[in-house]
Design an enzyme around this catalytic site. Structure first.
Site, mmCIF file in Angstrom:
data_model
loop_
_atom_site.group_PDB
_atom_site.id
_atom_site.type_symbol
_atom_site.label_atom_id
_atom_site.label_comp_id
_atom_site.label_asym_id
_atom_site.label_seq_id
_atom_site.Cartn_x
_atom_site.Cartn_y
_atom_site.Cartn_z
ATOM 1 C CG HIS A 49 38.013 33.128 0.492
ATOM 2 N ND1 HIS A 49 38.120 34.477 0.611
ATOM 3 C CD2 HIS A 49 37.125 32.730 1.434
ATOM 4 C CE1 HIS A 49 37.337 34.902 1.595
ATOM 5 N NE2 HIS A 49 36.725 33.856 2.112
ATOM 6 C CG ASP A 52 41.429 34.862 -1.311
ATOM 7 O OD1 ASP A 52 40.937 35.760 -2.023
ATOM 8 O OD2 ASP A 52 40.992 34.569 -0.178
#
Ligand code: 3MF
Ligand code: MG
Length: 346
Positions: A49, A52
């Site tokens: 993501h 992330d």
């Protein structure tokens, strides 16, 4: 072990075991510890993501975020890892409460597009050209809350923005029928593929098929894969398993229905999946009951099951399959497959 597949998973697949009814049950693994697990378990690809890559991205200027992304890229390079995709996380910020691209608020829709454009630049910085759109909150709890035809158009417009911002980027739509929404606007592979054709550059829009999402839609994952393959749009997969129509489980691949898993592997094998650079991605959750030191076993096991099923797909007696299909003896075909999966001899 047969196969020349490359495997990926997301850092969220190593987690602390919280669920809607209870708090974390395991200490976290730091990001760098998670990266070591990739190499230990033989996974080359990292699914990300945007946050992330850059935790709390909304607190940083884009220049700072890209600097942080460059640092992540270096850590990947040092370990011989590759970023498979970056997915904008469009479901946690309060501005996405009513959806992202289909929110009824114009300023919230703009936030979602801006955040997605940031994710495109982050993807480039970590060395990948694939953006995954899991459109978590594009849908409704209450049917009358939105206009579904308008919503379909808003999703296409948002994808067009991303395509225009970077002429080399590719978009993979990950359909899912429900959760967190009651009803989501892009529930199946058919919706994902049709949406691709409505965009300004269908050649750069494809799909990611997740097994559990297909099962939640009452569909067979291998048929969903095959449909996208026929359109040359199966650009990634999230393999896992799901025990019927209930909360999204993301169980280890093959854990519920081995034959259903076999058919997913078989369709990938028969259509040379992976030969064009596609990854075998997992999206699996560790059981909440696992102790921390064995909380990555679901990843190892899913990959092992996949490879064992590759072996099964390659060793199925296809001549007998063809003969039984020609004779329309599907009872015998059924038993041939069951005996093969059970390893029966003679
Ligand atoms: C939800 C999902 C997501 C997506 C991920 C990447 C958390 O059911 O499958 O995993 O795969 O957001 O797009
Ligand atoms: Mg997924």
């Amino acid at each position: 072990m047969p196969g020349n597949y490359r495997f990926s998973f997301g850092p969220w697949n190593i987690h602390e075991g919280a669920d809607p009814f209870g708090p974390p049950v395991r200490e976290s693994f730091a990001f760098d510890e998670k990266l070591k697990v990739y190499t230990q378990l033989g996974f080359e690809g990292v699914q990300f993501h945007d946050d992330d890559v850059v935790p709390q991205i909304d607190r940083y200027s884009q220049a700072d975020a890209l600097r942080k992304a460059r640092d992540v890229k270096k850590r990947l390079d040092d370990l011989g890892l590759v970023a498979e995709f970056v997915a904008p996380r469009l479901w946690e910020d309060p501005r996405t409460a009513d959806g992202a691209y289909t929110s009824n608020s114009a300023s919230d829709r703009q936030y979602a597009i801006d955040r997605s454009l940031r994710a495109v630049e982050i993807a480039r910085e970590v060395g990948c050209d694939r953006i995954v759109l899991w459109l978590a909150r594009e849908g409704t709890y209450i049917r009358e809350a939105k206009d579904p035809a308008r919503a379909a158009g808003q999703i296409v417009e948002a994808v067009n923005h991303l395509l225009a911002a970077d002429k080399g980027i590719r978009i993979l739509i990950e359909p899912k029928p429900n959760e967190p929404m009651d009803l989501a606007y892009l529930p199946t592979m058919g919706h994902a593929v049709a949406t691709a054709y409505l965009t300004d550059d269908p050649s750069r829009v494809g799909a990611l098929m997740e097994s559990a999402h297909a099962i939640l839609a009452g569909l067979d994952p291998s048929d969903e894969m095959a449909y996208a393959l026929r359109h040359k749009k199966l650009w990634s997969v999230h393999l896992n398993d799901q025990n019927g129509l209930k909360y999204d489980q993301d169980k280890a691949f093959g854990s519920v229905d081995l034959r259903r898993a076999f058919n997913q592997v078989r369709v990938l094998e028969r259509h040379d999946y992976g030969q064009r650079g596609e990854w075998v991605g997992l999206d699996v959750k560790a059981l909440r009951t696992q102790k921390r030191e064995v909380s990555t076993a679901h990843l190892k096991h899913s990959k092992e099951t996949f490879l064992l099923l590759v072996d099964k797909a390659r060793s199925l007696d296809e001549a007998t399959v063809s003969r039984l299909v020609a004779a329309r003896d599907y009872e015998a075909l059924d038993q041939l497959v069951l005996r093969h999966l059970l390893g029966a001899r003679g």
